[in-house]
Design an enzyme around this catalytic site. Structure first.
Site, PDB file in Angstrom:
ATOM      1  N   HIS A   1       1.083  -1.751  16.749  1.00 55.09           N
ATOM      2  CA  HIS A   1       0.211  -0.592  16.476  1.00 55.09           C
ATOM      3  C   HIS A   1       0.799   0.679  17.097  1.00 55.09           C
ATOM      4  CE1 HIS A   1      -3.516  -3.444  16.341  1.00 55.09           C
ATOM      5  NE2 HIS A   1      -3.108  -3.217  15.107  1.00 55.09           N
TER       6      HIS A   1
ATOM      7  N   LYS B   1       0.859  -1.192   0.000  1.00 50.67           N
ATOM      8  CA  LYS B   1       0.000   0.000   0.000  1.00 50.67           C
ATOM      9  C   LYS B   1       0.893   1.240   0.000  1.00 50.67           C
ATOM     10  CE  LYS B   1      -3.187  -2.213   3.034  1.00 50.67           C
ATOM     11  NZ  LYS B   1      -3.314  -2.229   4.456  1.00 50.67           N
TER      12      LYS B   1
ATOM     13  N   GLY C   1     -10.868   1.028  12.786  1.00 48.14           N
ATOM     14  CA  GLY C   1     -12.139   0.708  12.125  1.00 48.14           C
ATOM     15  C   GLY C   1     -13.314   0.553  13.070  1.00 48.14           C
TER      16      GLY C   1
ATOM     17  N   GLU D   1      -1.891   6.431  10.626  1.00 48.20           N
ATOM     18  CA  GLU D   1      -0.549   5.872  10.749  1.00 48.20           C
ATOM     19  C   GLU D   1       0.364   6.366   9.632  1.00 48.20           C
ATOM     20  OE1 GLU D   1      -2.825   2.144  11.343  1.00 48.20           O
ATOM     21  OE2 GLU D   1      -1.114   1.536  12.548  1.00 48.20           O
TER      22      GLU D   1
ATOM     23  N   ARG E   1      -7.837 -13.372  15.314  1.00 47.11           N
ATOM     24  CA  ARG E   1      -6.823 -13.825  16.277  1.00 47.11           C
ATOM     25  C   ARG E   1      -7.464 -14.082  17.634  1.00 47.11           C
ATOM     26  NH1 ARG E   1      -3.296  -8.812  15.021  1.00 47.11           N
ATOM     27  NH2 ARG E   1      -2.652  -9.227  12.886  1.00 47.11           N
TER      28      ARG E   1
ATOM     29  N   ASN F   1      -9.342  -4.622  12.773  1.00 47.10           N
ATOM     30  CA  ASN F   1      -9.258  -6.052  12.513  1.00 47.10           C
ATOM     31  C   ASN F   1      -8.259  -6.682  13.490  1.00 47.10           C
ATOM     32  OD1 ASN F   1     -10.149  -8.270  11.164  1.00 47.10           O
ATOM     33  ND2 ASN F   1      -8.406  -8.212   9.764  1.00 47.10           N
TER      34      ASN F   1
ATOM     35  N   PHE G   1     -17.162  -6.730  12.126  1.00 43.19           N
ATOM     36  CA  PHE G   1     -18.125  -6.384  13.166  1.00 43.19           C
ATOM     37  C   PHE G   1     -19.487  -5.983  12.601  1.00 43.19           C
ATOM     38  CE2 PHE G   1     -16.043  -6.175  17.457  1.00 43.19           C
ATOM     39  CZ  PHE G   1     -14.943  -6.923  17.077  1.00 43.19           C
TER      40      PHE G   1
ATOM     41  N   ARG H   1       6.780   1.464   6.610  1.00 42.46           N
ATOM     42  CA  ARG H   1       6.287   0.842   7.840  1.00 42.46           C
ATOM     43  C   ARG H   1       7.045  -0.474   8.017  1.00 42.46           C
ATOM     44  NH1 ARG H   1       0.082  -0.697   9.381  1.00 42.46           N
ATOM     45  NH2 ARG H   1       0.544  -1.276  11.510  1.00 42.46           N
TER      46      ARG H   1
ATOM     47  N   GLU I   1     -13.561   3.753  15.735  1.00 41.43           N
ATOM     48  CA  GLU I   1     -14.053   5.010  15.151  1.00 41.43           C
ATOM     49  C   GLU I   1     -15.500   4.911  14.680  1.00 41.43           C
ATOM     50  OE1 GLU I   1     -11.314   6.304  12.037  1.00 41.43           O
ATOM     51  OE2 GLU I   1      -9.656   5.647  13.300  1.00 41.43           O
ATOM     52  N   ASN I   2     -15.925   3.688  14.299  1.00 45.28           N
ATOM     53  CA  ASN I   2     -17.233   3.566  13.626  1.00 45.28           C
ATOM     54  C   ASN I   2     -18.319   2.843  14.398  1.00 45.28           C
ATOM     55  OD1 ASN I   2     -16.506   4.717  10.979  1.00 45.28           O
ATOM     56  ND2 ASN I   2     -15.026   3.041  10.968  1.00 45.28           N
TER      57      ASN I   2
HETATM   58  P1  AMP Z   1      -9.091  -1.600  10.578  1.00 44.62           P
HETATM   59  O1  AMP Z   1      -8.271  -2.829  10.805  1.00 44.62           O
HETATM   60  O2  AMP Z   1      -8.778  -0.480  11.492  1.00 44.62           O
HETATM   61  O3  AMP Z   1      -9.131  -1.179   9.129  1.00 44.62           O
HETATM   62  O4  AMP Z   1     -10.606  -2.016  10.923  1.00 44.62           O
HETATM   63  C1  AMP Z   1     -11.314  -2.916  10.132  1.00 44.62           C
HETATM   64  C2  AMP Z   1     -12.508  -3.433  10.893  1.00 44.62           C
HETATM   65  O5  AMP Z   1     -13.313  -2.341  11.366  1.00 44.62           O
HETATM   66  C3  AMP Z   1     -13.465  -4.241  10.016  1.00 44.62           C
HETATM   67  O6  AMP Z   1     -13.086  -5.583   9.948  1.00 44.62           O
HETATM   68  C4  AMP Z   1     -14.777  -4.063  10.739  1.00 44.62           C
HETATM   69  O7  AMP Z   1     -14.900  -5.083  11.703  1.00 44.62           O
HETATM   70  C5  AMP Z   1     -14.660  -2.749  11.468  1.00 44.62           C
HETATM   71  N1  AMP Z   1     -15.515  -1.688  10.873  1.00 44.62           N
HETATM   72  C6  AMP Z   1     -15.243  -0.886   9.845  1.00 44.62           C
HETATM   73  N2  AMP Z   1     -16.281  -0.040   9.611  1.00 44.62           N
HETATM   74  C7  AMP Z   1     -17.221  -0.320  10.539  1.00 44.62           C
HETATM   75  C8  AMP Z   1     -18.525   0.179  10.849  1.00 44.62           C
HETATM   76  N3  AMP Z   1     -19.067   1.187  10.153  1.00 44.62           N
HETATM   77  N4  AMP Z   1     -19.196  -0.368  11.875  1.00 44.62           N
HETATM   78  C9  AMP Z   1     -18.650  -1.385  12.591  1.00 44.62           C
HETATM   79  N5  AMP Z   1     -17.424  -1.901  12.359  1.00 44.62           N
HETATM   80  C10 AMP Z   1     -16.728  -1.394  11.349  1.00 44.62           C
END
Ligand code: AMP
Length: 400
Positions: free
Chosen positions: A179, A14, A330, A385, A240, A210, A283, A90, A333-334
């Protein structure tokens, strides 16, 4: 000045090109299926997804394609590669060799490879990305930014395990934590937001994605973190297991006829939310299934929130209190539901959230979801990051 940030995985790479004058993203995308049939580069151009299919037998071809595309007449974002002032990479692991970012000299690259055993799935491809970049851009400074170094300030009592001490001195078996760029970024943002610079502060940062980890940060420095010798430790995650009684891995291997490597793979890839629910590691899928009455999906969410809550309790004990709780990544924040489940019944610590503020959608900004009058600030802070890596890169390469 422009900094290219590279995050090279085993079959992916990436990138983000960041204009450091205003810290804006000029271009971003990624190569997938490196060294596998069907490799492609994907990026956004004028809001549209562009996919370029091209064989990439190694990371070198991937980097070359990224750079060619960045200066391409049709899809380019810059006129020439000379506009890239430095590249930040990274890198998973610094072991005990570095406590912050370093230049990607041959000597430092060799040092990183000398500890590849500590994270073979990431360290080797991370360094392959650095080498490939050096080959194509021999005169551009390369900087290595590690996932572990923010945790290098942990005291011994937090990183030595209850096993013979020689395993630490001879084999470097200890808690490292991961992290780090995210925990550093969001704790730093919280300190700025709350005007706590130069003051004593006790912050618990929950990076829930994740992969998930929780850190205890005192006066801007990490004093403990939930991920461990590898990113398998701590709370149960997407796939995990998180912390397990070590006997379980031997027992699983015996029952399912797997060797140690297969068992670890099982704990890394088939466990956590996916393993408990039998549905998904995501999630959003778990929430939908739980709402439709699926017991195992609800159980997975309950286990996750309970586990995060327990780390918050233990880290407030480690810190001797808490001023601020931060949610990021993910899920953090969401997913307002998870934040609510985590914070429930933590009033005794002074942690209370405002339900309406918590239910608001992520707007990419810092959000204060604290209930009026509560003692502890609860913030949702979007992590970044890549920006941390780009800032570190400028600092190490040019002292800026
Ligand atoms: P990350 O590893 O920080 O990119 O987070 C990815 C994970 O965030 C995904 O596998 C989801 O489980 C979770 N996620 C992303 N968007 C949402 C959302 N709007 N609501 C709930 N979980 C979310």
């Amino acid at each position: 000045m422009k900094v290219l940030v590279i995050n090279a995985g085993s079959s992916s790479l990436k990138y983000q090109l960041i204009d450091m004058d205003n810290e804006s993203v000029i271009a971003k995308g990624g190569c997938e299926r490196i060294a596998i049939e069907g490799s492609f580069l994907k990026f956004k151009f004028n809001g549209e997804d562009v996919v370029i299919e091209q064989p990439m037998p190694t990371h070198s071809e991937a980097i070359k394609l990224v750079l060619d595309t960045l200066v391409d007449q049709k899809y380019g974002f810059i006129k020439s590669m000379d506009e890239i002032d430095a590249v930040g990479h990274r890198v998973l692991h610094a072991g005990e060799m570095f406590t912050g970012p370093v230049l990607g000299t041959e000597e430092n690259i060799e040092k990183c490879l000398s500890i590849k055993e500590l994270g073979p799935l990431h360290q080797v491809p991370n360094i392959a990305g650095v080498k490939a970049c050096k080959e194509v851009m021999p005169n551009t400074p390369m900087v290595l930014v590690f996932d572990t170094t923010f945790h290098s300030t942990m005291p011994e009592k937090a990183y030595i395990f209850g096993i013979p001490y020689e395993l630490y001195t001879e084999h470097k078996i200890r808690r490292y934590g991961f992290h780090g760029t995210s925990h550093r970024f969001v704790s730093g943002e919280a300190i700025k937001y709350l005007g706590l610079e130069g003051k004593n502060s006790k912050i618990i940062t929950c990076h829930l994605g994740n992969g998930s980890s929780i850190s205890a940060v005192k006066d801007g420095k990490c004093v403990d973190t939930s991920m461990s010798f590898t990113p398998l430790g701590g709370v149960p995650m997407g796939t995990r297991s998180g912390d397990l009684d070590a006997s379980i891995t031997e027992f699983i291997g015996r029952k399912l006829g797997m060797d140690a490597t297969e068992t670890l793979n099982y704990c890394n890839k088939k466990s956590g939310m996916l393993g408990v629910s039998g549905i998904s590691s995501d999630f959003r899928d778990l929430r939908n299934a739980a709402e439709e009455g699926n017991h195992r999906a609800k159980l997975a969410l309950d286990i996750f929130a309970y586990s995060v809550k327990k780390f918050i309790g233990s880290y407030s004990a480690a810190l001797g209190g808490v001023d601020c709780l931060v949610f990021t990544a993910g899920i953090g924040e969401n997913d307002g539901n998870i934040r609510k489940m985590v914070c429930e019944e933590l009033e005794y610590l002074g942690i209370e959230i405002d339900e309406a503020k918590n239910a608001e959608r992520n707007n990419g900004q810092i959000r204060d979801i604290t209930k009026a009058g509560a003692k502890v600030k609860v913030l949702v802070i979007p992590t970044n990051e890549e920006l941390v890596i780009a800032r570190d890169t400028l600092k190490v390469a040019f002292g800026k």
